[in-house]
Each structure stands twice: as C-alpha cells, then as structure tokens.
Design a protein around this motif. Sequence first.
Motif, PDB file in Angstrom:
ATOM      1  N   GLU A   5     -44.249 -20.559  41.130  1.00  0.00           N
ATOM      2  CA  GLU A   5     -43.220 -19.773  41.792  1.00  0.00           C
ATOM      3  C   GLU A   5     -43.762 -19.201  43.099  1.00  0.00           C
ATOM      4  O   GLU A   5     -44.905 -18.756  43.165  1.00  0.00           O
ATOM      5  N   GLY A   6     -42.929 -19.238  44.145  1.00  0.00           N
ATOM      6  CA  GLY A   6     -43.307 -18.706  45.444  1.00  0.00           C
ATOM      7  C   GLY A   6     -44.011 -19.700  46.343  1.00  0.00           C
ATOM      8  O   GLY A   6     -44.211 -19.439  47.520  1.00  0.00           O
ATOM      9  N   LEU A   7     -44.390 -20.855  45.816  1.00  0.00           N
ATOM     10  CA  LEU A   7     -45.101 -21.871  46.591  1.00  0.00           C
ATOM     11  C   LEU A   7     -44.151 -22.561  47.563  1.00  0.00           C
ATOM     12  O   LEU A   7     -43.016 -22.870  47.220  1.00  0.00           O
ATOM     13  N   ARG A   8     -44.616 -22.784  48.792  1.00  0.00           N
ATOM     14  CA  ARG A   8     -43.829 -23.531  49.789  1.00  0.00           C
ATOM     15  C   ARG A   8     -44.011 -25.016  49.523  1.00  0.00           C
ATOM     16  O   ARG A   8     -45.125 -25.493  49.337  1.00  0.00           O
ATOM     17  N   VAL A   9     -42.898 -25.748  49.497  1.00  0.00           N
ATOM     18  CA  VAL A   9     -42.935 -27.175  49.215  1.00  0.00           C
ATOM     19  C   VAL A   9     -42.067 -27.934  50.215  1.00  0.00           C
ATOM     20  O   VAL A   9     -41.255 -27.348  50.932  1.00  0.00           O
ATOM     21  N   LYS A  10     -42.275 -29.259  50.257  1.00  0.00           N
ATOM     22  CA  LYS A  10     -41.470 -30.171  51.080  1.00  0.00           C
ATOM     23  C   LYS A  10     -40.955 -31.290  50.186  1.00  0.00           C
ATOM     24  O   LYS A  10     -41.646 -31.695  49.244  1.00  0.00           O
ATOM     25  N   LEU A  11     -39.770 -31.789  50.507  1.00  0.00           N
ATOM     26  CA  LEU A  11     -39.271 -32.967  49.798  1.00  0.00           C
ATOM     27  C   LEU A  11     -40.172 -34.145  50.128  1.00  0.00           C
ATOM     28  O   LEU A  11     -40.480 -34.381  51.297  1.00  0.00           O
ATOM     29  N   ALA A  12     -40.587 -34.881  49.119  1.00  0.00           N
ATOM     30  CA  ALA A  12     -41.500 -36.007  49.317  1.00  0.00           C
ATOM     31  C   ALA A  12     -40.759 -37.264  49.767  1.00  0.00           C
ATOM     32  O   ALA A  12     -41.369 -38.180  50.310  1.00  0.00           O
ATOM     33  N   ARG A  13     -39.453 -37.329  49.540  1.00  0.00           N
ATOM     34  CA  ARG A  13     -38.669 -38.511  49.937  1.00  0.00           C
ATOM     35  C   ARG A  13     -37.227 -38.096  50.177  1.00  0.00           C
ATOM     36  O   ARG A  13     -36.807 -37.015  49.805  1.00  0.00           O
ATOM     37  N   ASP A  14     -36.479 -38.976  50.810  1.00  0.00           N
ATOM     38  CA  ASP A  14     -35.065 -38.720  51.054  1.00  0.00           C
ATOM     39  C   ASP A  14     -34.319 -38.664  49.727  1.00  0.00           C
ATOM     40  O   ASP A  14     -34.622 -39.418  48.801  1.00  0.00           O
ATOM     41  N   LEU A  15     -33.339 -37.759  49.646  1.00  0.00           N
ATOM     42  CA  LEU A  15     -32.507 -37.641  48.463  1.00  0.00           C
ATOM     43  C   LEU A  15     -31.049 -37.834  48.849  1.00  0.00           C
ATOM     44  O   LEU A  15     -30.626 -37.390  49.914  1.00  0.00           O
ATOM     45  N   ARG A  16     -30.304 -38.463  47.978  1.00  0.00           N
ATOM     46  CA  ARG A  16     -28.859 -38.571  48.151  1.00  0.00           C
ATOM     47  C   ARG A  16     -28.222 -38.114  46.859  1.00  0.00           C
ATOM     48  O   ARG A  16     -28.439 -38.696  45.800  1.00  0.00           O
ATOM     49  N   LEU A  17     -27.456 -37.053  46.920  1.00  0.00           N
ATOM     50  CA  LEU A  17     -26.758 -36.509  45.763  1.00  0.00           C
ATOM     51  C   LEU A  17     -25.289 -36.900  45.902  1.00  0.00           C
ATOM     52  O   LEU A  17     -24.683 -36.673  46.939  1.00  0.00           O
ATOM     53  N   ALA A  18     -24.731 -37.489  44.858  1.00  0.00           N
ATOM     54  CA  ALA A  18     -23.341 -37.928  44.921  1.00  0.00           C
ATOM     55  C   ALA A  18     -22.658 -37.661  43.596  1.00  0.00           C
ATOM     56  O   ALA A  18     -23.295 -37.623  42.553  1.00  0.00           O
ATOM     57  N   GLY A  19     -21.347 -37.489  43.654  1.00  0.00           N
ATOM     58  CA  GLY A  19     -20.580 -37.318  42.429  1.00  0.00           C
ATOM     59  C   GLY A  19     -19.609 -36.167  42.537  1.00  0.00           C
ATOM     60  O   GLY A  19     -19.256 -35.724  43.634  1.00  0.00           O
ATOM     61  N   ALA A  20     -19.183 -35.667  41.391  1.00  0.00           N
ATOM     62  CA  ALA A  20     -18.250 -34.555  41.356  1.00  0.00           C
ATOM     63  C   ALA A  20     -19.008 -33.257  41.614  1.00  0.00           C
ATOM     64  O   ALA A  20     -20.027 -32.998  41.001  1.00  0.00           O
ATOM     65  N   LEU A  21     -18.513 -32.471  42.514  1.00  0.00           N
ATOM     66  CA  LEU A  21     -19.120 -31.196  42.850  1.00  0.00           C
ATOM     67  C   LEU A  21     -18.210 -30.087  42.346  1.00  0.00           C
ATOM     68  O   LEU A  21     -16.995 -30.179  42.464  1.00  0.00           O
ATOM     69  N   VAL A  22     -18.797 -29.049  41.795  1.00  0.00           N
ATOM     70  CA  VAL A  22     -18.028 -27.950  41.235  1.00  0.00           C
ATOM     71  C   VAL A  22     -18.424 -26.673  41.950  1.00  0.00           C
ATOM     72  O   VAL A  22     -19.608 -26.388  42.102  1.00  0.00           O
ATOM     73  N   ALA A  23     -17.434 -25.903  42.386  1.00  0.00           N
ATOM     74  CA  ALA A  23     -17.719 -24.630  43.033  1.00  0.00           C
ATOM     75  C   ALA A  23     -18.397 -23.710  42.037  1.00  0.00           C
ATOM     76  O   ALA A  23     -18.048 -23.691  40.854  1.00  0.00           O
ATOM     77  N   ALA A  24     -19.397 -22.980  42.494  1.00  0.00           N
ATOM     78  CA  ALA A  24     -20.134 -22.070  41.615  1.00  0.00           C
ATOM     79  C   ALA A  24     -19.177 -21.087  40.966  1.00  0.00           C
ATOM     80  O   ALA A  24     -18.309 -20.518  41.616  1.00  0.00           O
ATOM     81  N   GLY A  25     -19.311 -20.944  39.646  1.00  0.00           N
ATOM     82  CA  GLY A  25     -18.464 -20.017  38.911  1.00  0.00           C
ATOM     83  C   GLY A  25     -17.210 -20.649  38.359  1.00  0.00           C
ATOM     84  O   GLY A  25     -16.564 -20.079  37.496  1.00  0.00           O
ATOM     85  N   ASP A  26     -16.805 -21.829  38.844  1.00  0.00           N
ATOM     86  CA  ASP A  26     -15.622 -22.515  38.323  1.00  0.00           C
ATOM     87  C   ASP A  26     -15.994 -23.310  37.087  1.00  0.00           C
ATOM     88  O   ASP A  26     -17.078 -23.867  36.998  1.00  0.00           O
ATOM     89  N   ASP A  27     -15.096 -23.382  36.148  1.00  0.00           N
ATOM     90  CA  ASP A  27     -15.290 -24.178  34.942  1.00  0.00           C
ATOM     91  C   ASP A  27     -14.665 -25.549  35.183  1.00  0.00           C
ATOM     92  O   ASP A  27     -13.450 -25.663  35.315  1.00  0.00           O
TER      93      ASP A  27
END
Length: 158
Positions: A5-27
């Motif tokens: 916890e608290g450590l600074r990090v970098k993404l090691a590779r490109d990421l692509r997130l896809a699919g259904a997205l839900v607003a925070a707090g919505d069921d």
Amino acid sequence: MTLEEGLRVKLARDLRLAGALVAAGDDPMPMDTDTDTDIDSDAETGSDDGMDDAVVGGSLSLASGTEGTVERVHDHRDREVPQSHGAREYVRLKSLLDDFGHQMPPETLRQLEERIGSLEPEWIAHQGRQLRMTVRVRLDNGFVLDDVHEDLFTVGDA
C-alpha cells in the motif's frame, strides 16, 4: 514482486477494458421484478433521453506507463485451490520418487518416471490456477483498477 500500500506503480502494458459499465452505487440487476410498483426514473428525474442510466456499454484504453498509487493489496495466496485427481497423484508419485527412487529396481523406477511425466502437464496447469495477489490502484488520471493482478504493474518512480 510484492506490491505494498502507498507504493507508486506504472502499468506494465496497454489495457483495454470493454463491456457493460455500471455507475457507482447503481444496482445493475435490480431484484424487484414487480412491474406494478416500479417507478419510471425518467419521469422522476425529467430525463427523456431514452438511455438507461444504470448500464451503458463502451470501452476504455489505458496506456502502458500510466502511473498510480497502490491503495489496497489482496493476498489470495494463502487460499488453497482444489487439486484435481491428476495433480494429487503427481504430488504423491513425485514424493515417492524423491524419497525412495534410489532404492527402486530400474524397471519400477522407469515406470514411475513415465507416470510422473504423463501427469506433469496437469500439475503445471494446477500451478497456473494458483491464486495470486491482486491490488486496488488509483491511477493519476482518476481511474481506479480494483482486484487486478499485481503482474500488470511495475514499480514506478518514487
């Protein structure tokens, strides 16, 4: 690599997130299926855009090198992943070979080594299913990646 916890990090590779997205707090899957008591949310909010506010589709791409801070570390390694019969048999026979192989007749030893060799792919597959550490990282651009394998990150600049 073990992230903390608290450590600074970098993404090691490109990421692509896809699919259904839900607003925070919505069921995304409301449990109330009684349509007689449903309230029209568009009428309530005055929104008449025809879109469901709870679930939208889309994708998000994050470039390698994107920096962030580890907020939480989930260590799942202490949980046992159930072994298949073949994986258990591999462990049993390998132990037998290690402990008593030097005392076995050559033909028995050869048969044991062949059997262990035939079970090795199943053992390797089992090891690949072992649970690893996952992390929650808040990226500098505001996005949060939660329950993500630590392998996706490298240690960033301090």
